[in-house]
Design a protein around this motif. Sequence first.
Motif, PDB file in Angstrom:
ATOM      1  N   THR A 295       0.842  -1.197   0.000  1.00 11.80           N
ATOM      2  CA  THR A 295       0.000   0.000   0.000  1.00 11.80           C
ATOM      3  C   THR A 295       0.878   1.248   0.000  1.00 11.80           C
ATOM      4  OG1 THR A 295      -0.097   0.240   2.414  1.00 11.80           O
ATOM      5  CG2 THR A 295      -1.665  -1.272   1.394  1.00 11.80           C
ATOM      6  N   GLN A 296       0.228   2.382  -0.204  1.00 14.07           N
ATOM      7  CA  GLN A 296       0.906   3.666  -0.087  1.00 14.07           C
ATOM      8  C   GLN A 296       0.574   4.364   1.232  1.00 14.07           C
ATOM      9  OE1 GLN A 296      -0.235   5.887  -3.574  1.00 14.07           O
ATOM     10  NE2 GLN A 296       1.237   4.830  -4.888  1.00 14.07           N
ATOM     11  N   LEU A 297      -0.440   3.879   1.922  1.00 10.22           N
ATOM     12  CA  LEU A 297      -0.864   4.530   3.165  1.00 10.22           C
ATOM     13  C   LEU A 297       0.170   4.351   4.274  1.00 10.22           C
ATOM     14  CD1 LEU A 297      -2.978   6.028   4.833  1.00 10.22           C
ATOM     15  CD2 LEU A 297      -4.068   3.817   5.315  1.00 10.22           C
ATOM     16  N   VAL A 298       0.674   3.128   4.429  1.00  8.58           N
ATOM     17  CA  VAL A 298       1.630   2.870   5.512  1.00  8.58           C
ATOM     18  C   VAL A 298       2.935   3.635   5.288  1.00  8.58           C
ATOM     19  CG1 VAL A 298       2.930   1.100   6.747  1.00  8.58           C
ATOM     20  CG2 VAL A 298       0.586   0.653   6.035  1.00  8.58           C
ATOM     21  N   PRO A 299       3.521   3.643   4.087  1.00 13.37           N
ATOM     22  CA  PRO A 299       4.698   4.500   3.881  1.00 13.37           C
ATOM     23  C   PRO A 299       4.413   5.979   4.134  1.00 13.37           C
ATOM     24  CG  PRO A 299       4.537   2.895   2.124  1.00 13.37           C
ATOM     25  CD  PRO A 299       3.274   2.784   2.917  1.00 13.37           C
ATOM     26  N   PHE A 300       3.213   6.424   3.800  1.00 11.95           N
ATOM     27  CA  PHE A 300       2.852   7.830   4.030  1.00 11.95           C
ATOM     28  C   PHE A 300       2.841   8.141   5.523  1.00 11.95           C
ATOM     29  CE2 PHE A 300      -0.141  11.319   4.599  1.00 11.95           C
ATOM     30  CZ  PHE A 300       0.275  12.218   3.629  1.00 11.95           C
ATOM     31  N   VAL A 301       2.149   7.304   6.296  1.00 10.98           N
ATOM     32  CA  VAL A 301       2.075   7.518   7.740  1.00 10.98           C
ATOM     33  C   VAL A 301       3.436   7.286   8.394  1.00 10.98           C
ATOM     34  CG1 VAL A 301       1.005   6.725   9.874  1.00 10.98           C
ATOM     35  CG2 VAL A 301      -0.372   6.914   7.797  1.00 10.98           C
ATOM     36  N   GLY A 302       4.112   6.203   7.998  1.00  9.21           N
ATOM     37  CA  GLY A 302       5.413   5.904   8.577  1.00  9.21           C
ATOM     38  C   GLY A 302       6.446   6.970   8.288  1.00  9.21           C
ATOM     39  N   GLY A 303       6.458   7.479   7.057  1.00 11.40           N
ATOM     40  CA  GLY A 303       7.399   8.544   6.713  1.00 11.40           C
ATOM     41  C   GLY A 303       7.115   9.822   7.480  1.00 11.40           C
ATOM     42  N   GLY A 304       5.832  10.158   7.627  1.00 16.03           N
ATOM     43  CA  GLY A 304       5.471  11.351   8.393  1.00 16.03           C
ATOM     44  C   GLY A 304       5.890  11.247   9.847  1.00 16.03           C
ATOM     45  N   LEU A 305       5.643  10.077  10.458  1.00 15.73           N
ATOM     46  CA  LEU A 305       6.025   9.880  11.862  1.00 15.73           C
ATOM     47  C   LEU A 305       7.540   9.882  12.033  1.00 15.73           C
ATOM     48  CD1 LEU A 305       3.470   7.143  12.994  1.00 15.73           C
ATOM     49  CD2 LEU A 305       3.515   9.557  13.675  1.00 15.73           C
ATOM     50  N   ALA A 306       8.250   9.235  11.112  1.00 21.14           N
ATOM     51  CA  ALA A 306       9.710   9.202  11.202  1.00 21.14           C
ATOM     52  C   ALA A 306      10.293  10.610  11.086  1.00 21.14           C
ATOM     53  CB  ALA A 306      10.276   8.305  10.105  1.00 21.14           C
ATOM     54  N   GLY A 307       9.760  11.404  10.163  1.00 20.37           N
ATOM     55  CA  GLY A 307      10.234  12.776  10.029  1.00 20.37           C
ATOM     56  C   GLY A 307       9.929  13.615  11.249  1.00 20.37           C
ATOM     57  N   MET A 308       8.730  13.462  11.799  1.00 19.27           N
ATOM     58  CA  MET A 308       8.334  14.246  12.970  1.00 19.27           C
ATOM     59  C   MET A 308       9.198  13.916  14.183  1.00 19.27           C
ATOM     60  SD  MET A 308       4.554  14.558  14.699  1.00 19.27           S
ATOM     61  CE  MET A 308       4.494  12.803  15.076  1.00 19.27           C
TER      62      MET A 308
ATOM     63  N   THR B  91       6.426  17.041   8.635  1.00 18.52           N
ATOM     64  CA  THR B  91       5.646  15.792   8.691  1.00 18.52           C
ATOM     65  C   THR B  91       5.056  15.425   7.338  1.00 18.52           C
ATOM     66  OG1 THR B  91       5.175  16.148  11.040  1.00 18.52           O
ATOM     67  CG2 THR B  91       3.783  14.582   9.853  1.00 18.52           C
ATOM     68  N   PRO B  92       4.280  16.304   6.684  1.00 14.05           N
ATOM     69  CA  PRO B  92       3.787  15.924   5.344  1.00 14.05           C
ATOM     70  C   PRO B  92       4.894  15.817   4.312  1.00 14.05           C
ATOM     71  CG  PRO B  92       3.220  18.199   5.861  1.00 14.05           C
ATOM     72  CD  PRO B  92       3.759  17.612   7.116  1.00 14.05           C
ATOM     73  N   GLN B  93       5.955  16.595   4.471  1.00 15.57           N
ATOM     74  CA  GLN B  93       7.063  16.526   3.517  1.00 15.57           C
ATOM     75  C   GLN B  93       7.685  15.140   3.496  1.00 15.57           C
ATOM     76  OE1 GLN B  93      10.318  19.125   4.512  1.00 15.57           O
ATOM     77  NE2 GLN B  93      11.697  18.173   3.055  1.00 15.57           N
ATOM     78  N   HIS B  94       8.003  14.602   4.665  1.00 11.19           N
ATOM     79  CA  HIS B  94       8.645  13.290   4.716  1.00 11.19           C
ATOM     80  C   HIS B  94       7.660  12.157   4.424  1.00 11.19           C
ATOM     81  CE1 HIS B  94      12.572  14.688   5.968  1.00 11.19           C
ATOM     82  NE2 HIS B  94      11.990  15.511   6.823  1.00 11.19           N
ATOM     83  N   ALA B  95       6.380  12.393   4.671  1.00 10.46           N
ATOM     84  CA  ALA B  95       5.384  11.399   4.291  1.00 10.46           C
ATOM     85  C   ALA B  95       5.381  11.206   2.778  1.00 10.46           C
ATOM     86  CB  ALA B  95       4.004  11.831   4.784  1.00 10.46           C
ATOM     87  N   VAL B  96       5.395  12.301   2.041  1.00  6.57           N
ATOM     88  CA  VAL B  96       5.409  12.231   0.578  1.00  6.57           C
ATOM     89  C   VAL B  96       6.741  11.672   0.078  1.00  6.57           C
ATOM     90  CG1 VAL B  96       5.313  13.608  -1.535  1.00  6.57           C
ATOM     91  CG2 VAL B  96       3.742  14.100   0.345  1.00  6.57           C
ATOM     92  N   VAL B  97       7.843  12.050   0.729  1.00  6.39           N
ATOM     93  CA  VAL B  97       9.169  11.568   0.317  1.00  6.39           C
ATOM     94  C   VAL B  97       9.234  10.051   0.357  1.00  6.39           C
ATOM     95  CG1 VAL B  97      11.571  11.418   1.083  1.00  6.39           C
ATOM     96  CG2 VAL B  97      10.490  13.640   0.840  1.00  6.39           C
ATOM     97  N   PHE B  98       8.714   9.438   1.432  1.00  2.00           N
ATOM     98  CA  PHE B  98       8.824   7.987   1.540  1.00  2.00           C
ATOM     99  C   PHE B  98       7.870   7.260   0.607  1.00  2.00           C
ATOM    100  CE2 PHE B  98      11.405   8.135   5.459  1.00  2.00           C
ATOM    101  CZ  PHE B  98      12.290   7.127   5.129  1.00  2.00           C
ATOM    102  N   VAL B  99       6.728   7.833   0.306  1.00  2.00           N
ATOM    103  CA  VAL B  99       5.850   7.227  -0.691  1.00  2.00           C
ATOM    104  C   VAL B  99       6.565   7.202  -2.047  1.00  2.00           C
ATOM    105  CG1 VAL B  99       3.704   7.492  -1.982  1.00  2.00           C
ATOM    106  CG2 VAL B  99       3.705   7.810   0.494  1.00  2.00           C
TER     107      VAL B  99
END
Length: 289
Positions: A153-166, A223-231
């Motif tokens: 999926t793309q949802l988990v990388p989006f959430v995971g990337g946002g949390l990791a960046g934050m 947070t949204p920046q890194h979410a998009v980066v990991f997707v």
Amino acid sequence: MAIMKGEGMRGLFRGVASPTLTVGLMSAVLFQSFESSKRLLSDAKRSYYGVSDNPQCTLCDLAISGAIAGTVSCLITSPTELFKIMVQQNTSIESATMRQEWLEGARLLKQYGFMRGVYRGLNMTIYRDAPAFAIYFPLYEVIINQYDPYRATQLVPFVGGGLAGMVSWAAVYPMDHIKTLYQLRQYKYGEWPLFKAIMYHLQREGGVRSIYKGLGATLLRCTPQHAVVFVCYEEVKKFLNQEIPVDQDLLEIKIPTYKSSSSSSSSSPSSSETVGSSPSSKSMDFASV
């Protein structure tokens, strides 16, 4: 609001040119350095333990690879952020142009040279980014392996990337604040030893809370920046790793083969001497390779 009243919309985009021009290159260097560091660590472990298969990456391996990647990316990040904050310090409307950022870079190079000018604060950028990405990549891998190990999926990388960046930015934000002041040469940074300058800074600004100023705005941005980066990172990896389909029909080549059929021993002598017949006849068949 004060910026909007004084400079209009252009003031909000002050210093945006250099990060915009280099963010793609910085991300490419960061992720390539991370993947290369993981591969080198895996090869070293395989050679040390004498095994044929690549050992599974541990959290420690990911942290080391992240720290190395963060350090390498500082070669791009440090001058980019220096130009940005030098321009943002300028309050004129002219500072919102790309031309002004190039002029700031040329002025630093001419006045202070390459290392003391363009790369001023490189050490502070490494102090911030090495631990930040040592947290960033392992945390993302923990989240993605727990909730989406097949990257379906793309949802988990989006959430995971946002949390990791934050989380990573929150952990190193004080060093980011200190780095900015160091590059601007404020509060005796660059003149005094680092620890002494930090103590002087905290004394002047009113304690530890001062180095957390602006944390909320930074988290809203990163947070949204890194979410998009990991997707994008996961999708590009899928694209690069996918196998090119091969048409099996193109691999089949028809080659003629010959089968010999001898006359049976029970055949009469007269039949073997019949016109148009031969003692042995050959039939042609095709075999696929």
